[in-house]
Design an enzyme around this catalytic site. Sequence first.
Site, PDB file in Angstrom:
ATOM      1  N   ASP A   6       0.832  -1.209   0.000  1.00  0.00           N
ATOM      2  CA  ASP A   6       0.000   0.000   0.000  1.00  0.00           C
ATOM      3  C   ASP A   6       0.859   1.248   0.000  1.00  0.00           C
ATOM      4  O   ASP A   6       0.515   2.264  -0.561  1.00  0.00           O
ATOM      5  CB  ASP A   6      -0.874   0.035   1.263  1.00  0.00           C
ATOM      6  CG  ASP A   6      -1.921  -1.066   1.220  1.00  0.00           C
ATOM      7  OD1 ASP A   6      -2.597  -1.265   2.237  1.00  0.00           O
ATOM      8  OD2 ASP A   6      -2.029  -1.702   0.156  1.00  0.00           O
TER       9      ASP A   6
ATOM     10  N   ASP B 215     -12.088  10.848  -4.463  1.00  0.00           N
ATOM     11  CA  ASP B 215     -12.224   9.527  -5.080  1.00  0.00           C
ATOM     12  C   ASP B 215     -13.683   9.061  -5.024  1.00  0.00           C
ATOM     13  O   ASP B 215     -13.976   7.881  -5.236  1.00  0.00           O
ATOM     14  CB  ASP B 215     -11.272   8.497  -4.434  1.00  0.00           C
ATOM     15  CG  ASP B 215     -11.122   8.673  -2.922  1.00  0.00           C
ATOM     16  OD1 ASP B 215     -10.274   7.970  -2.341  1.00  0.00           O
ATOM     17  OD2 ASP B 215     -11.863   9.478  -2.311  1.00  0.00           O
TER      18      ASP B 215
ATOM     19  N   HIS C 175      -5.021   8.286   6.680  1.00  0.00           N
ATOM     20  CA  HIS C 175      -4.894   6.914   7.190  1.00  0.00           C
ATOM     21  C   HIS C 175      -3.663   6.692   8.060  1.00  0.00           C
ATOM     22  O   HIS C 175      -3.629   5.752   8.845  1.00  0.00           O
ATOM     23  CB  HIS C 175      -4.825   5.914   6.031  1.00  0.00           C
ATOM     24  CG  HIS C 175      -6.051   5.861   5.193  1.00  0.00           C
ATOM     25  ND1 HIS C 175      -7.313   5.645   5.706  1.00  0.00           N
ATOM     26  CD2 HIS C 175      -6.198   6.027   3.847  1.00  0.00           C
ATOM     27  CE1 HIS C 175      -8.186   5.649   4.717  1.00  0.00           C
ATOM     28  NE2 HIS C 175      -7.556   5.888   3.583  1.00  0.00           N
TER      29      HIS C 175
ATOM     30  N   TYR D  88      -8.233   9.553  -7.935  1.00  0.00           N
ATOM     31  CA  TYR D  88      -7.313   8.771  -8.770  1.00  0.00           C
ATOM     32  C   TYR D  88      -7.612   8.898 -10.256  1.00  0.00           C
ATOM     33  O   TYR D  88      -6.882   8.336 -11.071  1.00  0.00           O
ATOM     34  CB  TYR D  88      -7.327   7.317  -8.285  1.00  0.00           C
ATOM     35  CG  TYR D  88      -6.984   7.281  -6.822  1.00  0.00           C
ATOM     36  CD1 TYR D  88      -7.946   7.063  -5.844  1.00  0.00           C
ATOM     37  CD2 TYR D  88      -5.695   7.591  -6.399  1.00  0.00           C
ATOM     38  CE1 TYR D  88      -7.632   7.109  -4.508  1.00  0.00           C
ATOM     39  CE2 TYR D  88      -5.362   7.646  -5.061  1.00  0.00           C
ATOM     40  CZ  TYR D  88      -6.328   7.404  -4.109  1.00  0.00           C
ATOM     41  OH  TYR D  88      -6.020   7.472  -2.778  1.00  0.00           O
TER      42      TYR D  88
END
Length: 407
Positions: free
Chosen positions: A127, A293, A169, A332
């Site tokens: 990731d 997104d 995150h 994205y």
Amino acid sequence: RSASSPAKDERFYPRLTIDSKENSIMHSSPHQFKLGSLSVCYLYSEEYIRLCNKLPKIPNRASMVHSLLEAYGLLDPITVLRCRKATQHELTSFHTTDYIEYLQKINDEDDSEKVDEMSQEYGMGYDCPSMPGVYDLVGCVAGATIQAAQCLLDGTADVAINWFGGWHHAKRDEAAGFCYVNDVVLGILKLKEKFNRIMYIDIDLHHGDGVENAFSFTSKVMTVSLHKYAPGFFPSTGNQNDIGIGRGKFYTVNVPLYDGIQDVQYNSVFNRVLNEAKRCYNPEVIVLQCGVDTISGDPMCSFNLTPHGIGKCLKTTLDWKLPMLVLGGGGYNIPHTARCWAYLTSIVLGQEIPSEIPEHEYFTEYGPDYQLEIEPSLRKNHNSDEYISNILTTISGNLQKIPSPTS
Ligand SMILES: O=C(CCc1ccccc1NC(=O)c1cccc(C(F)(F)F)c1)NO
Ligand SMILES: [Zn+2]
């Protein structure tokens, strides 16, 4: 001024003078933000953009965003601040020293094999691929968001924008979900130096877990996240029963949604939840993570929003006339992300911009239409009205349990 909130410093209210020379052409078009000019700052530097461009999943996105803003003339009325790097001391106000020293160590290491041995321990792997210059990147992203927060502390801006931040995150001791540093937490910690009640709003497709976890124990920061919640969908946290713990109970709000939601339903959910949260919590400053997104045409292919719908969420919070820190996040489909953040910047400025994408270095990326607007896709919406109404009832019930300020 509402009686409930103490008399606020004039600086935090949008000046309602209309300085025509500097500011915008004011149209009375329906979606036109109210007349008036906010003082807006925007964090930027060549190095910052260059480092963000190298992120594997959003190649060159930072340059495309910045160039489109420039091409539309949106930076003319804005104070563009050259951002500095965050110091190790600032970074460790949230992250562990071990983690930060690890990033420093791998910063100049371009032998990725060697790095990978250590990388699993700090969340660096698929990731978050380890990349040369990662510590420089982390310093720029965090420095920009901290500096943006400082502008709101100093009152030198009503709205501070860092479109290349919003990495919600990252955990204190590891990278996560493609985020190497949690600039959002660092910005909120900076705001806490002066503000007592901070509302964090996260409209990225993904749950703002890193920010929620950092403040789930305190009532000083209310976190509100609207996101996709589905089995196996990253980070798979943030259901409506996740409401905070201890002194933070009821100060975490989660709005879990399914694929296919469109502007009208999303705006109705956003306005109901956020206006009630504002009434119950009475925040002094807003931090808005604007990951896009969620847009139709994003490869995440989940929500089905358009920039117009996201713009309405921004208008709802701008209408509160509170100082705002506005951050980026996911997104994205790179031309769509640039379109959306340019449109959101125009709303902050109350400046109408033409639908035609202006000629600039990346003009060809906006084909075949070369237009600012994005149409929703023809995809099924899995959010039934009764599902939405149940979620709203639950959330409203929880918000009512927040002790009112006078008590
Ligand atoms: O957008 C994010 C991070 C999404 C993420 C979390 C964990 C692991 C990987 C990702 N990112 C992607 O899955 C991803 C990123 C860029 C492009 C794509 C694509 F495959 F959809 F294009 C997918 N948070 O708001
Ligand atoms: Zn996201």
